[in-house]
Motif scaffolding. Structure first.
Motif, PDB file in Angstrom:
ATOM      1  N   THR A  76       0.857  -1.181   0.000  1.00 20.15           N
ATOM      2  CA  THR A  76       0.000   0.000   0.000  1.00 20.15           C
ATOM      3  C   THR A  76       0.893   1.230   0.000  1.00 20.15           C
ATOM      4  O   THR A  76       1.797   1.339   0.831  1.00 20.15           O
ATOM      5  CB  THR A  76      -0.902   0.032   1.253  1.00 20.15           C
ATOM      6  OG1 THR A  76      -1.688  -1.161   1.282  1.00 20.15           O
ATOM      7  CG2 THR A  76      -1.809   1.246   1.249  1.00 20.15           C
ATOM      8  N   TYR A  77       0.630   2.120  -0.936  1.00 18.12           N
ATOM      9  CA  TYR A  77       1.330   3.410  -1.007  1.00 18.12           C
ATOM     10  C   TYR A  77       0.331   4.484  -0.623  1.00 18.12           C
ATOM     11  O   TYR A  77      -0.768   4.537  -1.165  1.00 18.12           O
ATOM     12  CB  TYR A  77       1.849   3.669  -2.428  1.00 18.12           C
ATOM     13  CG  TYR A  77       2.989   2.757  -2.819  1.00 18.12           C
ATOM     14  CD1 TYR A  77       4.307   3.190  -2.729  1.00 18.12           C
ATOM     15  CD2 TYR A  77       2.755   1.460  -3.269  1.00 18.12           C
ATOM     16  CE1 TYR A  77       5.360   2.362  -3.084  1.00 18.12           C
ATOM     17  CE2 TYR A  77       3.802   0.621  -3.630  1.00 18.12           C
ATOM     18  CZ  TYR A  77       5.091   1.084  -3.539  1.00 18.12           C
ATOM     19  OH  TYR A  77       6.138   0.258  -3.887  1.00 18.12           O
ATOM     20  N   ARG A  78       0.700   5.330   0.339  1.00 17.10           N
ATOM     21  CA  ARG A  78      -0.184   6.414   0.792  1.00 17.10           C
ATOM     22  C   ARG A  78       0.578   7.720   0.630  1.00 17.10           C
ATOM     23  O   ARG A  78       1.598   7.939   1.280  1.00 17.10           O
ATOM     24  CB  ARG A  78      -0.586   6.222   2.246  1.00 17.10           C
ATOM     25  CG  ARG A  78      -1.540   7.304   2.767  1.00 17.10           C
ATOM     26  CD  ARG A  78      -1.936   7.081   4.219  1.00 17.10           C
ATOM     27  NE  ARG A  78      -2.485   5.756   4.462  1.00 17.10           N
ATOM     28  CZ  ARG A  78      -3.768   5.414   4.260  1.00 17.10           C
ATOM     29  NH1 ARG A  78      -4.614   6.301   3.822  1.00 17.10           N
ATOM     30  NH2 ARG A  78      -4.172   4.194   4.527  1.00 17.10           N
ATOM     31  N   GLY A  82      -2.940  11.991   1.135  1.00 14.14           N
ATOM     32  CA  GLY A  82      -3.971  11.033   1.505  1.00 14.14           C
ATOM     33  C   GLY A  82      -4.397  10.040   0.442  1.00 14.14           C
ATOM     34  O   GLY A  82      -5.169   9.124   0.717  1.00 14.14           O
ATOM     35  N   GLU A  83      -3.912  10.179  -0.779  1.00 11.10           N
ATOM     36  CA  GLU A  83      -4.255   9.210  -1.827  1.00 11.10           C
ATOM     37  C   GLU A  83      -3.686   7.845  -1.464  1.00 11.10           C
ATOM     38  O   GLU A  83      -2.562   7.735  -0.973  1.00 11.10           O
ATOM     39  CB  GLU A  83      -3.682   9.660  -3.165  1.00 11.10           C
ATOM     40  CG  GLU A  83      -3.932   8.662  -4.276  1.00 11.10           C
ATOM     41  CD  GLU A  83      -3.233   9.042  -5.571  1.00 11.10           C
ATOM     42  OE1 GLU A  83      -3.618   8.465  -6.599  1.00 11.10           O
ATOM     43  OE2 GLU A  83      -2.320   9.875  -5.555  1.00 11.10           O
ATOM     44  N   VAL A  84      -4.465   6.780  -1.708  1.00 14.15           N
ATOM     45  CA  VAL A  84      -4.025   5.417  -1.414  1.00 14.15           C
ATOM     46  C   VAL A  84      -3.964   4.618  -2.707  1.00 14.15           C
ATOM     47  O   VAL A  84      -4.916   4.606  -3.493  1.00 14.15           O
ATOM     48  CB  VAL A  84      -4.974   4.727  -0.407  1.00 14.15           C
ATOM     49  CG1 VAL A  84      -4.583   3.273  -0.199  1.00 14.15           C
ATOM     50  CG2 VAL A  84      -4.968   5.479   0.918  1.00 14.15           C
ATOM     51  N   ILE A  85      -2.831   3.956  -2.925  1.00 11.28           N
ATOM     52  CA  ILE A  85      -2.636   3.089  -4.082  1.00 11.28           C
ATOM     53  C   ILE A  85      -2.353   1.693  -3.550  1.00 11.28           C
ATOM     54  O   ILE A  85      -1.378   1.484  -2.817  1.00 11.28           O
ATOM     55  CB  ILE A  85      -1.465   3.561  -4.953  1.00 11.28           C
ATOM     56  CG1 ILE A  85      -1.714   4.991  -5.455  1.00 11.28           C
ATOM     57  CG2 ILE A  85      -1.231   2.602  -6.110  1.00 11.28           C
ATOM     58  CD1 ILE A  85      -0.483   5.652  -6.021  1.00 11.28           C
ATOM     59  N   GLU A  86      -3.223   0.744  -3.895  1.00 13.75           N
ATOM     60  CA  GLU A  86      -3.016  -0.662  -3.530  1.00 13.75           C
ATOM     61  C   GLU A  86      -2.315  -1.343  -4.700  1.00 13.75           C
ATOM     62  O   GLU A  86      -2.832  -1.335  -5.820  1.00 13.75           O
ATOM     63  CB  GLU A  86      -4.350  -1.352  -3.241  1.00 13.75           C
ATOM     64  CG  GLU A  86      -5.109  -0.775  -2.063  1.00 13.75           C
ATOM     65  CD  GLU A  86      -4.449  -1.033  -0.717  1.00 13.75           C
ATOM     66  OE1 GLU A  86      -3.573  -1.925  -0.616  1.00 13.75           O
ATOM     67  OE2 GLU A  86      -4.806  -0.327   0.246  1.00 13.75           O
ATOM     68  N   ALA A  87      -1.138  -1.899  -4.461  1.00 14.81           N
ATOM     69  CA  ALA A  87      -0.368  -2.545  -5.514  1.00 14.81           C
ATOM     70  C   ALA A  87      -0.251  -4.032  -5.229  1.00 14.81           C
ATOM     71  O   ALA A  87       0.050  -4.441  -4.112  1.00 14.81           O
ATOM     72  CB  ALA A  87       1.020  -1.922  -5.603  1.00 14.81           C
ATOM     73  N   VAL A  92       0.172  -1.732 -12.468  1.00 18.47           N
ATOM     74  CA  VAL A  92       1.175  -0.817 -13.011  1.00 18.47           C
ATOM     75  C   VAL A  92       0.900   0.557 -12.416  1.00 18.47           C
ATOM     76  O   VAL A  92      -0.241   1.024 -12.435  1.00 18.47           O
ATOM     77  CB  VAL A  92       1.119  -0.751 -14.551  1.00 18.47           C
ATOM     78  CG1 VAL A  92       2.083   0.298 -15.087  1.00 18.47           C
ATOM     79  CG2 VAL A  92       1.421  -2.115 -15.156  1.00 18.47           C
ATOM     80  N   VAL A  93       1.929   1.193 -11.864  1.00 23.04           N
ATOM     81  CA  VAL A  93       1.792   2.517 -11.256  1.00 23.04           C
ATOM     82  C   VAL A  93       2.847   3.436 -11.858  1.00 23.04           C
ATOM     83  O   VAL A  93       4.014   3.054 -11.971  1.00 23.04           O
ATOM     84  CB  VAL A  93       1.990   2.470  -9.723  1.00 23.04           C
ATOM     85  CG1 VAL A  93       1.830   3.858  -9.110  1.00 23.04           C
ATOM     86  CG2 VAL A  93       1.031   1.481  -9.071  1.00 23.04           C
ATOM     87  N   MET A  94       2.433   4.647 -12.212  1.00 25.62           N
ATOM     88  CA  MET A  94       3.364   5.676 -12.677  1.00 25.62           C
ATOM     89  C   MET A  94       3.459   6.730 -11.579  1.00 25.62           C
ATOM     90  O   MET A  94       2.536   7.521 -11.385  1.00 25.62           O
ATOM     91  CB  MET A  94       2.843   6.293 -13.976  1.00 25.62           C
ATOM     92  CG  MET A  94       3.652   7.456 -14.495  1.00 25.62           C
ATOM     93  SD  MET A  94       5.351   7.014 -14.794  1.00 25.62           S
ATOM     94  CE  MET A  94       6.082   8.626 -14.687  1.00 25.62           C
ATOM     95  N   HIS A 106       3.045  -5.514   2.587  1.00 23.23           N
ATOM     96  CA  HIS A 106       2.330  -6.528   3.371  1.00 23.23           C
ATOM     97  C   HIS A 106       2.860  -7.928   3.076  1.00 23.23           C
ATOM     98  O   HIS A 106       2.971  -8.751   3.982  1.00 23.23           O
ATOM     99  CB  HIS A 106       0.830  -6.482   3.057  1.00 23.23           C
ATOM    100  CG  HIS A 106       0.246  -5.109   3.184  1.00 23.23           C
ATOM    101  ND1 HIS A 106       0.019  -4.501   4.397  1.00 23.23           N
ATOM    102  CD2 HIS A 106      -0.139  -4.221   2.238  1.00 23.23           C
ATOM    103  CE1 HIS A 106      -0.501  -3.295   4.194  1.00 23.23           C
ATOM    104  NE2 HIS A 106      -0.594  -3.104   2.896  1.00 23.23           N
ATOM    105  N   GLU A 107       3.143  -8.185   1.796  1.00 24.37           N
ATOM    106  CA  GLU A 107       3.719  -9.457   1.333  1.00 24.37           C
ATOM    107  C   GLU A 107       4.851  -9.086   0.395  1.00 24.37           C
ATOM    108  O   GLU A 107       4.694  -8.170  -0.422  1.00 24.37           O
ATOM    109  CB  GLU A 107       2.682 -10.274   0.561  1.00 24.37           C
ATOM    110  CG  GLU A 107       1.469 -10.664   1.375  1.00 24.37           C
ATOM    111  CD  GLU A 107       0.341 -11.211   0.501  1.00 24.37           C
ATOM    112  OE1 GLU A 107       0.545 -11.433  -0.714  1.00 24.37           O
ATOM    113  OE2 GLU A 107      -0.754 -11.385   1.039  1.00 24.37           O
ATOM    114  N   THR A 108       5.978  -9.766   0.486  1.00 26.67           N
ATOM    115  CA  THR A 108       7.154  -9.419  -0.319  1.00 26.67           C
ATOM    116  C   THR A 108       6.747  -9.076  -1.746  1.00 26.67           C
ATOM    117  O   THR A 108       6.066  -9.859  -2.410  1.00 26.67           O
ATOM    118  CB  THR A 108       8.176 -10.565  -0.308  1.00 26.67           C
ATOM    119  OG1 THR A 108       8.621 -10.765   1.047  1.00 26.67           O
ATOM    120  CG2 THR A 108       9.367 -10.247  -1.188  1.00 26.67           C
TER     121      THR A 108
END
Length: 116
Positions: A76-78, A82-87, A92-94, A106-108
């Motif tokens: 999880t990127y916060r 306050g935006e939350v990105i669940e990866a 794919v995230v830019m 949370h998991e490797t």
């Protein structure tokens, strides 16, 4: 590896990774990183490779545009606003240059990245 098109085979399962050490700016746990470079250009731009990181939470600030293709794990990127990105696998995230916040693995996780 000398090639006009630098490449690594089996990027999503490759095991001959280099120890990149503990993740700096830890807030919780001790995340540890390993990885492998595919390419590093002049002045380290662009840079691409494989990055694997174990569970934990830390602060991060993205210095340059970074494209990440997650192939395993969950994080999880916060952002500081306050935006939350669940990866997780197949995400794919830019991340734009200047993105700042926290990462919780949370998991490797394993991602294939490119810093512009």
């Amino acid at each position: 590896m000398t090639s006009s098109a630098p490449h690594l085979r089996q990027a999503s399962t490759r095991t001959d990774l280099i120890d990149w050490g503990a993740q700096p700016n830890a807030l919780e746990g001790t995340s540890h990183s390993t990885g492998r470079l595919v390419h590093k250009g002049p002045n380290n731009q662009p840079e691409s490779g494989i990055w694997v990181c174990t569970p934990g939470r830390w602060r991060l600030a993205i210095p340059r545009d970074e494209l990440c293709h997650f192939v395993a794990g969950r994080a999880t990127y916060r952002s500081d606003d306050g935006e939350v990105i669940e990866a997780s696998a197949a995400t794919v995230v830019m991340f734009p240059a200047g993105w700042a916040g926290e990462c919780t693995v949370h998991e490797t996780i394993r991602n294939i990245y490119m810093l512009a």
